[in-house]
Design a protein around this motif. Sequence first.
Motif, PDB file in Angstrom:
ATOM      1  N   GLU A 177       0.665  -0.457   0.112  1.00  0.00           N
ATOM      2  CA  GLU A 177      -0.475  -0.733   0.466  1.00  0.00           C
ATOM      3  C   GLU A 177       0.933   1.066  -0.095  1.00  0.00           C
ATOM      4  O   GLU A 177       1.672   1.584   0.501  1.00  0.00           O
ATOM      5  N   THR A 178       0.529   1.522  -1.053  1.00  0.00           N
ATOM      6  CA  THR A 178       1.222   3.234  -0.835  1.00  0.00           C
ATOM      7  C   THR A 178       0.557   5.031  -1.134  1.00  0.00           C
ATOM      8  O   THR A 178      -0.706   4.300  -1.671  1.00  0.00           O
ATOM      9  N   ASN A 179       1.340   5.484  -1.127  1.00  0.00           N
ATOM     10  CA  ASN A 179       0.373   7.128  -1.074  1.00  0.00           C
ATOM     11  C   ASN A 179       0.973   7.731  -1.513  1.00  0.00           C
ATOM     12  O   ASN A 179       2.377   8.341  -1.524  1.00  0.00           O
ATOM     13  N   PHE A 192      -0.565  14.528   2.472  1.00  0.00           N
ATOM     14  CA  PHE A 192      -0.659  13.872   3.769  1.00  0.00           C
ATOM     15  C   PHE A 192       0.719  13.126   4.250  1.00  0.00           C
ATOM     16  O   PHE A 192       1.264  12.864   5.925  1.00  0.00           O
ATOM     17  N   SER A 193       1.186  11.579   3.646  1.00  0.00           N
ATOM     18  CA  SER A 193       1.695  11.114   4.384  1.00  0.00           C
ATOM     19  C   SER A 193       2.724  10.106   2.529  1.00  0.00           C
ATOM     20  O   SER A 193       2.110   9.816   2.329  1.00  0.00           O
ATOM     21  N   ASP A 194       3.575  10.178   3.379  1.00  0.00           N
ATOM     22  CA  ASP A 194       4.283   9.609   1.715  1.00  0.00           C
ATOM     23  C   ASP A 194       4.561   8.049   2.789  1.00  0.00           C
ATOM     24  O   ASP A 194       5.334   7.327   2.038  1.00  0.00           O
ATOM     25  N   VAL A 195       3.881   7.129   3.430  1.00  0.00           N
ATOM     26  CA  VAL A 195       4.085   6.416   3.857  1.00  0.00           C
ATOM     27  C   VAL A 195       3.637   4.684   3.748  1.00  0.00           C
ATOM     28  O   VAL A 195       2.870   5.103   2.706  1.00  0.00           O
ATOM     29  N   ALA A 196       4.780   4.645   3.302  1.00  0.00           N
ATOM     30  CA  ALA A 196       4.435   2.834   1.732  1.00  0.00           C
ATOM     31  C   ALA A 196       4.675   1.692   3.288  1.00  0.00           C
ATOM     32  O   ALA A 196       4.995   1.562   4.433  1.00  0.00           O
ATOM     33  N   THR A 197       3.395   0.898   3.070  1.00  0.00           N
ATOM     34  CA  THR A 197       3.297  -0.342   4.364  1.00  0.00           C
ATOM     35  C   THR A 197       3.090  -1.225   3.219  1.00  0.00           C
ATOM     36  O   THR A 197       2.625  -1.838   2.381  1.00  0.00           O
ATOM     37  N   THR A 198       4.540  -2.592   3.732  1.00  0.00           N
ATOM     38  CA  THR A 198       4.412  -3.672   2.775  1.00  0.00           C
ATOM     39  C   THR A 198       3.827  -4.952   3.847  1.00  0.00           C
ATOM     40  O   THR A 198       4.281  -4.846   4.836  1.00  0.00           O
ATOM     41  N   SER A 199       2.355  -5.101   3.600  1.00  0.00           N
ATOM     42  CA  SER A 199       1.811  -5.863   4.616  1.00  0.00           C
ATOM     43  C   SER A 199       2.339  -7.624   3.921  1.00  0.00           C
ATOM     44  O   SER A 199       1.716  -7.753   2.608  1.00  0.00           O
ATOM     45  N   LEU A 200       2.465  -8.663   4.474  1.00  0.00           N
ATOM     46  CA  LEU A 200       2.511 -10.837   4.463  1.00  0.00           C
ATOM     47  C   LEU A 200       1.932 -11.418   5.534  1.00  0.00           C
ATOM     48  O   LEU A 200       2.121 -10.274   6.349  1.00  0.00           O
ATOM     49  N   VAL A 201       1.518 -12.814   4.732  1.00  0.00           N
ATOM     50  CA  VAL A 201       0.938 -12.994   5.793  1.00  0.00           C
ATOM     51  C   VAL A 201       2.304 -14.913   5.444  1.00  0.00           C
ATOM     52  O   VAL A 201       1.851 -14.913   4.416  1.00  0.00           O
ATOM     53  N   PHE A 202       2.469 -15.491   6.408  1.00  0.00           N
ATOM     54  CA  PHE A 202       3.376 -15.998   6.856  1.00  0.00           C
ATOM     55  C   PHE A 202       2.297 -17.530   6.783  1.00  0.00           C
ATOM     56  O   PHE A 202       1.358 -17.580   7.264  1.00  0.00           O
ATOM     57  N   PRO A 203       2.751 -19.176   5.825  1.00  0.00           N
ATOM     58  CA  PRO A 203       1.953 -19.859   5.199  1.00  0.00           C
ATOM     59  C   PRO A 203       2.110 -20.778   6.472  1.00  0.00           C
ATOM     60  O   PRO A 203       3.269 -20.887   7.073  1.00  0.00           O
TER      61      PRO A 203
END
Length: 645
Positions: free
Chosen positions: A127-129, A139-150
């Motif tokens: 997810e990026t802004n 407003f914000s340049d926060v980027a978020t990388t989310s992951l799910v462990f299997p």
Amino acid sequence: MRIAMQRLSAAVCLALVGGAAFAQSAPPDRAAAAAPAASATPAAAVASDDPIRRERSYLSYTVQADGSYVEQHETAFKVLDERAIEYAKHESIGYSASIQTLDVVEAYTRKADGRRIDVPKSNFQVETNDGREGGGPAFSDVATTSLVFPDVAVGDTVVLNYRLVGKKAMFDGHFSDITSFSDNAYMGDLRIKIDLPAGLWTQQQTFGKLKQVRDETVGGRHIVEWTYQNLSPVKRESDPATIFDLERYNGYALSTFRSYGDIAKAYGERALPKAVPTARVRKLADEIAAGKTDQRAVAQALYEWVSTNINYAGNCIGLGAVVPRDQEFVLDNRIGDCKDHATLLQALFAAKGIEATQALINAGNVYTLPKVPVASSVNHVLNYLPGLDLYVDATAKGIPFGELPAQIAGKPVLRVDRPELKASTPGFVKLHNRQRMDTRLTVLEDGSMKGTVEVELSGMPAISMRASLRELSADDAKDMIKNVFKRGGLQAEGSFTQDDPKPLRGEHRYRAQFEVKQALPVPGAFALGPSFFSPMPVSALVGSGTAEIAKDEGDGTCGGGRSEETYRIEFPATMKVIAVPPNLSLESGGSRYTATYTLKGNVLEASRVIEDATLGPVCTAEYNRAYQAFAKKVLPNLKAQLVYQ
């Protein structure tokens, strides 16, 4: 009076991350976070009670001469209980897209039988802004990388290894980092490495059980390493009001800044050019201050305009963390974070010839800055007016001119105009917070009652009440009495009136008139107390001191005030009052409690006054224990009942 402050308030907007975040944002204790029920565990519970534990944590920084750096993280968490499975499966990495790039080196589940299951690409979400059509985000340049462990199960270990590559330095030629680790959390193997050019001057400090295992120069690089292990942690008992004292934990601080003054200078180099008033700001200042000539009156008008017209919105990472937005942007959009508020306000002051500067402060639970100057130890910006010797914080909405929010009172500040000056914001004023409540009730034969409650407030109780009632609509005010008593299962009607809550003032008054059906049992008894809401009743100042204080507790946040309650309760001739609470007068350490109860026929007149002389904003555990002893002597008097038949 014990007061618990949140570690970070909404006003915390200056993320001066020259290295890792300040101690309050140290790597999280996932074991605690994964177990909402953990607070119910015994104080002496050890790590085996936690549903997840940190097996290893490797952190390294490779710093360049310009202050930019590469940050490498490797963590491994082992799942010990089913409670932690859902939590362990998810991980998110946040970073500043404008000055950092993320590279996930490896992420996998290590099964209990040794098998390795890598996180597939389909288990990643980014997810990026971004701004529109290539423009930067406002407003914000926060980027978020989310992951799910299997395929995570009890006994498995989730491993994440990632790298953040910095493109630019927050402050040119500087790096600083401070991090701590609590000894109540399990840590299998912690290793930290900082690799800098030998030409960068540094100073450092180690705290607690963290061990420095390397400090040498090799091939033009200065390398420092620490290790830490905590296999048998013991849970702390401390009260949440305990202030953050870095030296009670295990950690380190390293900085290329020689002094806190250098941090203030570095911020000023980026911020002060933005505070030069534009033609638009000069015109606005003239409009706001029209008709006013006194410097204080002009300053107050400018402060109140910014506080009430500029909404809070932040861009707390990237270079936007230390470079204020342009005045035009802030005025066009009526938004800004703390540095934007402070910069615009400084420009408005300058436009009217009022000397002003900006100051950096920690807005969390930190009251003493660490010996080693680290940029992230100051995370908020406010203004200082030398001519009035006054600090003002326009970001703290609802705070009157001349007051400061509690979380930044009595703290060291870094003044940008005088970087090396040891300065601090003013602390609390003794008995400044006040409430006076007058209650007059007439009890009817069936237990119904009618009466009035008048409340006068000053200081923080007034400020908080104004804030809560500021948006009260006419319809809500009309239904106020009905709704307040309805929450107690009672039917009532009446009227509610108050001072205009919209102006930023440190005083407030309100009045409630009501008739309540069958409010009291007949015959019956009740403990005397407020019939209507009040922000600082006598019971609050007493009850705040009765909580047990842990043996390991250090200094804590605190404050006091004065609360007075008077009652006149008239019972019908068919009822007889057979018992009233006893009179009481106590004093301890400057704090006083006085209560008188006089029965004249069927009319009870009572008065209770407590003066909590606690000054704050920081009290020692010894002081808190003394106040606790005083409060425990008062409490029975508050619980004593009025009995009638």
